[in-house]
Scaffold this motif. Sequence first.
Motif, short mmCIF file in Angstrom:
data_model
loop_
_atom_site.label_atom_id
_atom_site.label_comp_id
_atom_site.label_asym_id
_atom_site.label_seq_id
_atom_site.Cartn_x
_atom_site.Cartn_y
_atom_site.Cartn_z
N SER A 13 39.86 45.19 28.04
CA SER A 13 39.16 45.93 29.09
C SER A 13 39.67 45.49 30.46
O SER A 13 39.55 44.31 30.82
CB SER A 13 37.65 45.68 29.00
OG SER A 13 37.15 46.11 27.74
N LEU A 14 40.22 46.42 31.19
CA LEU A 14 40.73 46.12 32.53
C LEU A 14 40.39 47.31 33.43
O LEU A 14 41.15 48.27 33.50
CB LEU A 14 42.23 45.87 32.50
CG LEU A 14 42.86 45.43 33.84
CD1 LEU A 14 42.49 43.98 34.16
CD2 LEU A 14 44.38 45.59 33.80
N ASP A 15 39.27 47.24 34.11
CA ASP A 15 38.81 48.39 34.89
C ASP A 15 39.33 48.32 36.31
O ASP A 15 38.85 47.53 37.13
CB ASP A 15 37.29 48.45 34.86
CG ASP A 15 36.77 48.71 33.46
OD1 ASP A 15 37.13 49.76 32.89
OD2 ASP A 15 36.05 47.86 32.91
N GLY A 16 40.31 49.17 36.59
CA GLY A 16 40.87 49.23 37.93
C GLY A 16 42.35 48.92 37.96
O GLY A 16 42.91 48.35 37.01
N THR A 17 42.97 49.27 39.08
CA THR A 17 44.40 49.01 39.25
C THR A 17 44.65 48.09 40.44
O THR A 17 45.80 47.93 40.87
CB THR A 17 45.15 50.33 39.46
OG1 THR A 17 44.57 51.03 40.58
CG2 THR A 17 45.07 51.21 38.23
N ASP A 18 43.59 47.50 40.97
CA ASP A 18 43.75 46.56 42.08
C ASP A 18 42.62 45.54 42.03
O ASP A 18 41.59 45.73 41.36
CB ASP A 18 43.74 47.29 43.43
CG ASP A 18 42.45 48.08 43.65
OD1 ASP A 18 41.41 47.46 43.92
OD2 ASP A 18 42.50 49.33 43.56
N ALA A 19 42.84 44.43 42.73
CA ALA A 19 41.91 43.31 42.68
C ALA A 19 40.52 43.66 43.20
O ALA A 19 39.50 43.22 42.65
CB ALA A 19 42.48 42.13 43.47
N GLU A 20 40.47 44.46 44.24
CA GLU A 20 39.18 44.79 44.85
C GLU A 20 38.30 45.60 43.90
O GLU A 20 37.10 45.30 43.72
CB GLU A 20 39.40 45.57 46.15
CG GLU A 20 38.11 45.91 46.88
CD GLU A 20 38.36 46.69 48.16
OE1 GLU A 20 37.37 47.07 48.80
OE2 GLU A 20 39.53 46.92 48.51
N THR A 21 38.87 46.63 43.29
CA THR A 21 38.10 47.46 42.36
C THR A 21 37.67 46.64 41.15
O THR A 21 36.51 46.70 40.71
CB THR A 21 38.93 48.67 41.90
OG1 THR A 21 39.36 49.41 43.04
CG2 THR A 21 38.13 49.56 40.97
N TYR A 22 38.60 45.87 40.61
CA TYR A 22 38.32 45.07 39.42
C TYR A 22 37.17 44.09 39.67
O TYR A 22 36.24 43.99 38.86
CB TYR A 22 39.60 44.33 39.02
CG TYR A 22 39.50 43.51 37.75
CD1 TYR A 22 39.18 44.12 36.54
CD2 TYR A 22 39.74 42.15 37.77
CE1 TYR A 22 39.11 43.37 35.36
CE2 TYR A 22 39.68 41.39 36.61
CZ TYR A 22 39.36 42.00 35.40
OH TYR A 22 39.29 41.26 34.26
#
Length: 336
Positions: A132-141
């Motif tokens: 599970s990896l939600d997002g493509t950048d550190a802020e969203t994740y």
Amino acid sequence: MNLRQLFNLYRKGDAYFKRKVAGCGYPDILAIELTNACMMDCEMCPRSAMSRRVGFISPELFQRVIDESKGYTEWVWLHHMGDPLLHPQAADLISYAKSKRVKTRLSTNPYCIDQELAIKLLDSGLDLIHISLDGTDAETYRSIRGPRADYDQAVSNINRFLDLKLARKSPIIVQIAIIRMRKTNDQIDCFIELWTKPGIDRVVVKEFNTWDGSQPNITSLGVYDKAAQALQYSCKHPWLNVVILWDGRVIPCCNDYDGKLVLGDLNSQTLQEIWDSPAARKLREQLTKHDYSDNPTCGTCLEKRGAPASRFFPFNRYVWERLLAKAMRRVNPHEM
């Protein structure tokens, strides 16, 4: 799937179609919860509302469950409300299931897959890992997964795991997933492009899960695919499968995060006894009559809605799902 499993599936599908109250056939074990411990604080997870204590399944109980279900359960998820890789004996438990010809899969956050654990998992015989990896950048994740979520470390751990898989020519299926929700909806195409690479077998866009629908702060986060919902059957779990909590209690589905609908306890009952227990019969009757006066868990659940079952259920569903997956799944050209 062997002949015993096919016949068992037919019996349960027939019971679901006819809305039988008695427990027919033998339940698939949808999931065994290795632990409900987790280091993350995901905003779409109801763990903050969970009142049951945190613990780890004993090897003895796990082995008994596998022994009881072998020959009927083809695949089993090894998680429910926690990260299974926090169980100190996770690799050994996977190996035991493998020795009994039960295929295993688990869902995990990539933060704990260091090199040592990655090697143990590849050696254990794990059949599928869902990352599970939600997002493509550190802020969203971090905004989704909480303050401990380190995007750069997660990506590094995933890439190292993929390198080890390829170097060892491991047959493990690796799928990486993003949940479709308000914060990620605009990143989905980028996510698919980013993770279509050697070692990744499937890039999954997971539809948002509202759990039992009792937490408005969670349901408000989702983006809902009406087309997918239109193809959904009404709740089928009590006729098909069970989930086993780490302490041996048995619940009907993965939406019951707090063990509110306990059907029985494997510390004092067999799985077959629980499948046809008064509690299990009562639940099927409630779903058939749509009477949730003393069952708030199913009463608020949004997942119970859906169309009536086809006479050919569940075989028509499996054929449809495979055709749909073939048409819609992003195939990694490096894995063809």
